[in-house]
Motif scaffolding. Structure first.
Motif, PDB file in Angstrom:
ATOM      1  N   LYS A 238      39.955  66.931  58.794  1.00 48.06           N
ATOM      2  CA  LYS A 238      40.470  66.583  57.313  1.00 48.06           C
ATOM      3  C   LYS A 238      39.346  65.899  56.754  1.00 48.06           C
ATOM      4  N   TRP A 239      39.251  66.410  55.280  1.00 48.03           N
ATOM      5  CA  TRP A 239      38.723  65.707  54.319  1.00 48.03           C
ATOM      6  C   TRP A 239      39.404  64.392  54.061  1.00 48.03           C
ATOM      7  N   LYS A 240      38.996  63.323  53.663  1.00 48.44           N
ATOM      8  CA  LYS A 240      39.911  62.110  53.299  1.00 48.44           C
ATOM      9  C   LYS A 240      39.293  61.189  52.375  1.00 48.44           C
ATOM     10  N   GLY A 241      40.030  61.086  51.199  1.00 48.68           N
ATOM     11  CA  GLY A 241      39.628  59.981  50.022  1.00 48.68           C
ATOM     12  C   GLY A 241      40.172  58.644  50.440  1.00 48.68           C
ATOM     13  N   PRO A 242      39.887  57.988  49.536  1.00 47.91           N
ATOM     14  CA  PRO A 242      39.847  56.230  49.742  1.00 47.91           C
ATOM     15  C   PRO A 242      41.107  55.708  50.309  1.00 47.91           C
ATOM     16  N   GLU A 243      42.321  56.331  49.858  1.00 50.74           N
ATOM     17  CA  GLU A 243      43.666  55.818  50.428  1.00 50.74           C
ATOM     18  C   GLU A 243      43.813  56.537  51.591  1.00 50.74           C
ATOM     19  N   LYS A 244      43.428  57.699  51.936  1.00 49.32           N
ATOM     20  CA  LYS A 244      43.885  58.278  53.279  1.00 49.32           C
ATOM     21  C   LYS A 244      42.890  57.760  54.360  1.00 49.32           C
ATOM     22  N   ILE A 245      41.541  57.506  53.753  1.00 47.63           N
ATOM     23  CA  ILE A 245      40.822  56.648  54.683  1.00 47.63           C
ATOM     24  C   ILE A 245      41.180  55.327  55.338  1.00 47.63           C
ATOM     25  N   ARG A 246      41.694  54.532  54.228  1.00 46.47           N
ATOM     26  CA  ARG A 246      42.273  53.383  54.641  1.00 46.47           C
ATOM     27  C   ARG A 246      43.400  53.583  55.909  1.00 46.47           C
ATOM     28  N   LYS A 247      44.256  54.344  55.652  1.00 46.67           N
ATOM     29  CA  LYS A 247      45.592  54.779  56.668  1.00 46.67           C
ATOM     30  C   LYS A 247      44.916  55.129  57.976  1.00 46.67           C
ATOM     31  N   ALA A 248      43.952  56.237  57.750  1.00 41.72           N
ATOM     32  CA  ALA A 248      43.422  56.656  59.042  1.00 41.72           C
ATOM     33  C   ALA A 248      42.595  55.509  59.903  1.00 41.72           C
ATOM     34  N   LEU A 249      42.086  54.465  59.011  1.00 42.85           N
ATOM     35  CA  LEU A 249      41.473  53.588  59.768  1.00 42.85           C
ATOM     36  C   LEU A 249      42.479  52.537  60.739  1.00 42.85           C
ATOM     37  N   GLU A 250      43.414  52.582  60.003  1.00 35.23           N
ATOM     38  CA  GLU A 250      44.723  51.783  60.773  1.00 35.23           C
ATOM     39  C   GLU A 250      44.972  52.353  62.097  1.00 35.23           C
ATOM     40  N   ASN A 251      44.674  53.625  62.493  1.00 36.20           N
ATOM     41  CA  ASN A 251      44.895  54.280  63.680  1.00 36.20           C
ATOM     42  C   ASN A 251      43.557  54.650  64.179  1.00 36.20           C
ATOM     43  N   SER A 252      42.382  53.971  64.371  1.00 31.67           N
ATOM     44  CA  SER A 252      41.205  54.494  64.724  1.00 31.67           C
ATOM     45  C   SER A 252      40.482  53.489  65.867  1.00 31.67           C
ATOM     46  N   TYR A 253      39.289  53.619  65.878  1.00 35.63           N
ATOM     47  CA  TYR A 253      38.748  52.572  66.910  1.00 35.63           C
ATOM     48  C   TYR A 253      37.934  51.526  66.095  1.00 35.63           C
ATOM     49  N   ILE A 254      37.610  50.486  66.610  1.00 35.24           N
ATOM     50  CA  ILE A 254      37.044  49.349  66.011  1.00 35.24           C
ATOM     51  C   ILE A 254      35.645  49.913  65.523  1.00 35.24           C
ATOM     52  N   ASN A 255      34.855  50.494  66.321  1.00 39.65           N
ATOM     53  CA  ASN A 255      33.464  51.129  66.298  1.00 39.65           C
ATOM     54  C   ASN A 255      33.546  51.759  64.853  1.00 39.65           C
ATOM     55  N   ILE A 256      34.557  52.671  64.857  1.00 41.50           N
ATOM     56  CA  ILE A 256      34.886  53.377  63.275  1.00 41.50           C
ATOM     57  C   ILE A 256      35.126  52.696  62.233  1.00 41.50           C
ATOM     58  N   ARG A 257      36.170  51.807  62.527  1.00 42.80           N
ATOM     59  CA  ARG A 257      36.206  50.703  61.274  1.00 42.80           C
ATOM     60  C   ARG A 257      34.978  50.076  60.845  1.00 42.80           C
ATOM     61  N   ILE A 258      34.109  49.703  61.741  1.00 43.86           N
ATOM     62  CA  ILE A 258      32.744  48.920  61.513  1.00 43.86           C
ATOM     63  C   ILE A 258      31.958  49.876  60.413  1.00 43.86           C
ATOM     64  N   LEU A 259      31.950  51.119  60.413  1.00 39.39           N
ATOM     65  CA  LEU A 259      31.104  52.137  59.750  1.00 39.39           C
ATOM     66  C   LEU A 259      31.601  51.974  58.226  1.00 39.39           C
ATOM     67  N   PHE A 260      32.722  51.498  57.963  1.00 35.29           N
ATOM     68  CA  PHE A 260      33.024  51.574  56.645  1.00 35.29           C
ATOM     69  C   PHE A 260      33.271  50.075  55.959  1.00 35.29           C
ATOM     70  N   GLU A 261      32.814  49.134  56.784  1.00 33.85           N
ATOM     71  CA  GLU A 261      32.791  47.679  56.511  1.00 33.85           C
ATOM     72  C   GLU A 261      31.594  47.630  55.352  1.00 33.85           C
ATOM     73  N   PRO A 262      31.786  46.893  54.331  1.00 34.50           N
ATOM     74  CA  PRO A 262      30.533  46.428  53.345  1.00 34.50           C
ATOM     75  C   PRO A 262      29.486  45.911  54.455  1.00 34.50           C
ATOM     76  N   PRO A 263      28.090  45.995  54.145  1.00 38.96           N
ATOM     77  CA  PRO A 263      26.993  45.628  54.850  1.00 38.96           C
ATOM     78  C   PRO A 263      27.196  43.869  54.708  1.00 38.96           C
ATOM     79  N   SER A 264      26.934  43.278  56.066  1.00 37.55           N
ATOM     80  CA  SER A 264      26.623  41.866  55.797  1.00 37.55           C
ATOM     81  C   SER A 264      25.208  41.415  55.212  1.00 37.55           C
ATOM     82  N   VAL A 265      25.440  40.483  54.358  1.00 42.28           N
ATOM     83  CA  VAL A 265      24.342  40.020  53.476  1.00 42.28           C
ATOM     84  C   VAL A 265      23.439  39.147  54.277  1.00 42.28           C
TER      85      VAL A 265
END
Length: 198
Positions: free
Chosen positions: A171-198
């Motif tokens: 599936k192609w997912k926009g911001p809202e659906k991405i947020r929902k998908a990440l709730e049922n994903s792996y931590i290494n996938i969630r990390i990819l969507f985190e803002p870069p640490s400064v």
């Protein structure tokens, strides 16, 4: 420092000794490494540290006990700005796979995205980061090192999940659906969507 996820819990490979209260420390030898991994797999602790004084040698030493498997994958965006996700093993994931002989990381990432999703016309924009996790294959522990690339595509054709890889949805997912998908994903996938640490 390397953060290796075991059963979604971090095993930190480090050359620094921190406060013991942060989690149990193990030495870099086979028995202790396996003990740390087993403890995390069985959820005996929330995190653990493996100590070795030479930072340059940490990953090599660790992978002499748990063999390294190198893979690459993509965070693919289409012209509408939506991100490509796959669904397998009851989790939302991103397309990735193991590198073949005579293939570089970028070729591997593009091939795997094409094979797992049917998406063509992929262009790599930049390297994102490398993630690490431990999995079991044929009863043996493996350390997977995944090199992630940001990709763009103008493809708007049919999405086809690779059945033999157990992919049941693409599936192609926009911001809202991405947020929902990440709730049922792996931590290494969630990390990819985190803002870069400064």
């Amino acid at each position: 420092m390397y953060k290796v996820f075991v059963n979604e819990r971090p095993l930190i490979l480090t050359d620094k000794i921190r406060d013991k209260e942060e989690g149990p420390y193990f030495m870099m030898n086979k028995a202790e490494v396996l003990s740390a991994v087993e403890g995390l797999r069985k959820k005996k602790f929330d995190n653990a540290f493996v100590y070795h004084p030479n930072h340059e040698e940490i990953l090599n030493k660790f992978s002499s006990y748990i063999p390294l498997v190198v893979a690459a994958g993509g965070v693919v965006t289409n012209k509408k700005g939506k991100v490509l996700f796959i669904y397998r093993n009851d989790k939302w994931d991103l397309p990735k796979g193991i590198i073949k002989k005579k293939e570089d990381l970028e070729q591997c990432a593009i091939r795997e995205v094409e094979e797992e999703t049917g998406v063509k016309d992929l262009h790599i924009e930049n390297f994102l980061r490398t993630t690490y996790h431990i999995f079991k294959r044929n009863g043996k522990l493996r350390l997977k090192e995944v090199h992630w690339f940001a990709m763009k595509t103008k493809y708007d054709g049919i999405l086809v999940g690779e059945e033999k890889e157990g992919i049941i949805k693409v599936k192609w997912k926009g911001p809202e659906k991405i947020r929902k998908a990440l709730e049922n994903s792996y931590i290494n996938i969630r990390i990819l969507f985190e803002p870069p640490s400064v």
